[in-house]
Design an enzyme around this catalytic site. Structure first.
Site, PDB file in Angstrom:
ATOM      1  N   SER A   1       0.850  -1.191   0.000  1.00  0.00           N
ATOM      2  CA  SER A   1       0.000   0.000   0.000  1.00  0.00           C
ATOM      3  C   SER A   1       0.893   1.251   0.000  1.00  0.00           C
ATOM      4  CB  SER A   1      -0.932  -0.058   1.214  1.00  0.00           C
ATOM      5  OG  SER A   1      -1.999   0.834   1.073  1.00  0.00           O
TER       6      SER A   1
ATOM      7  N   ARG B   1     -11.936   6.613   9.453  1.00  0.00           N
ATOM      8  CA  ARG B   1     -11.464   5.239   9.508  1.00  0.00           C
ATOM      9  C   ARG B   1     -12.510   4.272   8.932  1.00  0.00           C
ATOM     10  NH1 ARG B   1      -7.038   2.055   9.439  1.00  0.00           N
ATOM     11  NH2 ARG B   1      -7.238   0.220  10.740  1.00  0.00           N
TER      12      ARG B   1
ATOM     13  N   ASP C   1      -8.431  -6.755  -4.761  1.00  0.00           N
ATOM     14  CA  ASP C   1      -8.056  -5.434  -4.242  1.00  0.00           C
ATOM     15  C   ASP C   1      -8.581  -4.374  -5.196  1.00  0.00           C
ATOM     16  OD1 ASP C   1      -6.838  -3.115  -3.342  1.00  0.00           O
ATOM     17  OD2 ASP C   1      -4.828  -3.978  -3.218  1.00  0.00           O
TER      18      ASP C   1
ATOM     19  N   HIS D   1      -7.867  -5.413  -0.440  1.00  0.00           N
ATOM     20  CA  HIS D   1      -6.570  -4.774  -0.225  1.00  0.00           C
ATOM     21  C   HIS D   1      -5.876  -5.331   1.018  1.00  0.00           C
ATOM     22  CE1 HIS D   1      -3.536  -1.695  -0.523  1.00  0.00           C
ATOM     23  NE2 HIS D   1      -3.833  -1.198   0.655  1.00  0.00           N
ATOM     24  N   ASP D   2      -6.636  -5.583   2.067  1.00  0.00           N
ATOM     25  CA  ASP D   2      -6.070  -6.083   3.322  1.00  0.00           C
ATOM     26  C   ASP D   2      -5.348  -7.417   3.170  1.00  0.00           C
ATOM     27  OD1 ASP D   2      -6.402  -4.144   5.182  1.00  0.00           O
ATOM     28  OD2 ASP D   2      -8.028  -5.104   6.278  1.00  0.00           O
TER      29      ASP D   2
END
Lengths: 384, 384
Positions: free
Chosen positions: A159, A229, A324, A357-358
């Site tokens: 990232s 967040r 992602d 993405h994680d």
């Protein structure tokens, strides 16, 4: 002060201090420059086994072991350690809190200094200068030099950490034997800037932000930072991961009551928001998201990304994850194409994963095997 | 009161009032029921040419002509009108503000009533009951009956409007000759609930929301509602559309200054937020997003969506857009598969477009031709 939300605890981080400071891309000089960092493993006598890991937007230098603030395991605990892909029995791993961060490196919550470097008894807050990914990398370079390391065996990051890895290879090619940009892009996209702006707007809208001077008022823009967040967290997951984990399940109820129904996915997001505010500084969030927005590596090279790597001695490992959508595979392919045009030694892998993405943080055996293999191969080639 | 943000202007909408009210899914009764609506074209003598258009989350009954609040063209001006796909020379088009909305139908900003239906001199605010997509459709059914129409030639809608169209066909199959659910789904996904929750959290976090009683305090949760709109707006566009329209362009500058840089995409989003608050009520936004979250048509039919359409006389036109990631084509395929299992007369088309979810509102000639053809074919078959 909001009693329910404590200020970030003061933690004694390991720091390197550079009194002469750092000239930033903006033209400002930050002095002294402080880089907080952690190391794992042992530097060999030839100083050839150092691996720099660059962290993501809300990460920090605590990638393995117990986190000093949250008490939870490090964010790359499953990748960095003895016998793991980034093997601390073989490699000396360095991770530095990024410039602008809130875990001890120079950033908005650290004490502001005057032009002579004297402390002013107040944090920078919004007076902290704009920084770029290149500034972050320059600060890391100073740290690496301080540690007596001329050439890093590898620079690795996912990232925003991948942006730093790319910047390292472009700016200091001779200092990077191998480079692994993961789940990243060579520039921040319009959609990603847009998501960042939503988070910033939420922080700015919080009256407890106080125009950035919440530190002076004894307040914390907890709700704004929490909303920031929450929206960011959605972008870290894939739709299928959210469906698999939560679907349309209700929290604590079997059927809709039309009263205080909470879907499990909402409860999860709220929890993400409320825990985040205990470990992150709002002005840091504003500073670092902006640095990501600014990132456009090709723009440094007349718009041609391949020029960033012309004649590079570095070998590259580019990895993406199929689900992602924040840094989609197309971005990694664009990096790979530029590396190929520059005739760089490059491998590219797209990992099939539904975790979004994680995935770069999670248990992905194929990714771990590929990254570990790349790193071992690089070490063998470098004689480290 | 925030002087910069006027309250929603009072507009005299065309309304149908039902003093006996409406029994809601929640068990509450809303009395009187008020349905604000617009019509376009002329109802034929046989009352057989009526087309009901259902609007999306932030739409309203003003789908063509000048909008009474914004002064801008209606939201489906390019589809509804003389000689257009929904041809007002041939069809009598009805569009009603949804239950819970803020353009004249019963909703949080309308006057609250007691059990006898007497006005209490204050808006419902957060005392407005929870409503569902089925409640919205029931209210529309009352309006359609009031207009003397037994069977609608077609029910058409995109996004949340498509949810209503599906609900119409499932609940009142004999009253719907043709049904066109567009860019929609038979249930709201975990990801979409999550995005809604971010918007709601932003509204709740705004101190001007006042626990929902901003109307009493003379305030408006403008910043929270604006953030909600900003995040929603990102989901309405595709990444490629954002890149094409804005890319990494700066607003009013050629190069990054590290001072007050604003990317064009940010400026656009902020504008979307700041105009939205002039035409939409925050409590309506909370009510309607919740109705969408609740929507799960199969759950009414033991989890089997095809049972919703068993033996249906209705013909269906299902349409999706290739770059829509809010209601992706997979959701339309799931609807189509259920219709096929129910042996319903069904056509499905995925329109190639890079415009994302918003494509259903935009100039998409292939979509317009297909929808127009479906509607003409239905009218011919129905003898309308």
């Amino acid at each position: 002060m909001n009693e329910a939300v404590p200020f970030l605890p003061e933690v004694a981080h390991q720091r390197a201090v550079f009194p002469d400071g750092l000239l930033l891309d903006s033209g400002a000089t930050l002095a002294p420059l402080v880089v907080a960092y952690e190391t794992y493993g042992t530097l060999d006598a030839a100083r050839g086994n150092a691996v720099l890991v660059c962290h993501a937007l809300t990460g920090d230098q605590y990638l393995a072991g117990r986190h000093p603030v949250t008490g939870r395991p490090g964010w790359w605990e499953n990748i960095v350690g003895p016998g793991l892909p980034i093997d601390t029995d073989r490699f000396f791993v360095i991770c530095a809190n990024v410039l602008g961060g809130c875990m001890g490196s120079s950033g908005p919550r650290e004490e502001m200094t005057d032009e002579e470097g004297n402390g002013l008894g107040r944090p920078y807050g919004t007076d902290f200068p704009s920084v770029t990914i290149r500034d972050m990398v320059r600060a890391q370079k100073r740290l690496v030099e301080r540690l007596g390391i001329t050439r890093l065996l590898a620079v690795i990051g996912g990232s925003m950490g991948g942006m730093q890895a790319l910047q390292w290879a472009a700016t200091y090619p001779e200092a990077v034997f191998a480079c692994a940009p993961i789940a990243t892009a060579a520039h921040h996209s319009a959609q990603n800037i847009a998501f960042h702006e939503v988070g910033r707007a939420a922080i700015h809208a919080d009256p407890d932000w106080c125009g950035g001077a919440y530190w002076r008022e004894g307040r914390l823009p907890a709700q704004g930072l929490s909303v920031a967040r929450m929206v960011a967290h959605i972008t870290y997951l894939s739709e299928s991961a959210l469906t698999r984990k939560f679907g349309r399940r209700l929290q604590g109820a079997k059927a809709v009551t039309f009263l205080e129904d909470v879907f499990a996915v909402e409860s999860y997001l709220r929890h993400q928001g409320s825990t985040f505010i205990r470990r992150f500084d709002a002005n840091s969030y504003l500073t670092i998201t902006r640095a990501m927005d600014y990132f456009d590596l090709a723009a440094e090279f007349e718009g041609d990304l391949s020029r960033a790597f012309q004649g590079t001695p570095t070998r590259f490992f580019v990895a993406s994850f199929s689900s992602d959508w924040l840094f989609p595979t197309a971005e990694s392919r664009a990096i790979t194409r530029a590396l190929n045009r520059a005739a760089a030694r490059t491998s590219f892998i797209e990992i099939a994963s539904d975790k979004g993405h994680d995935a770069f943080l999670l248990d992905e055996p194929e990714f771990h095997a590929a990254l570990g293999g790349f790193l071992r191969g690089a070490a063998d080639a470098a004689g480290a």
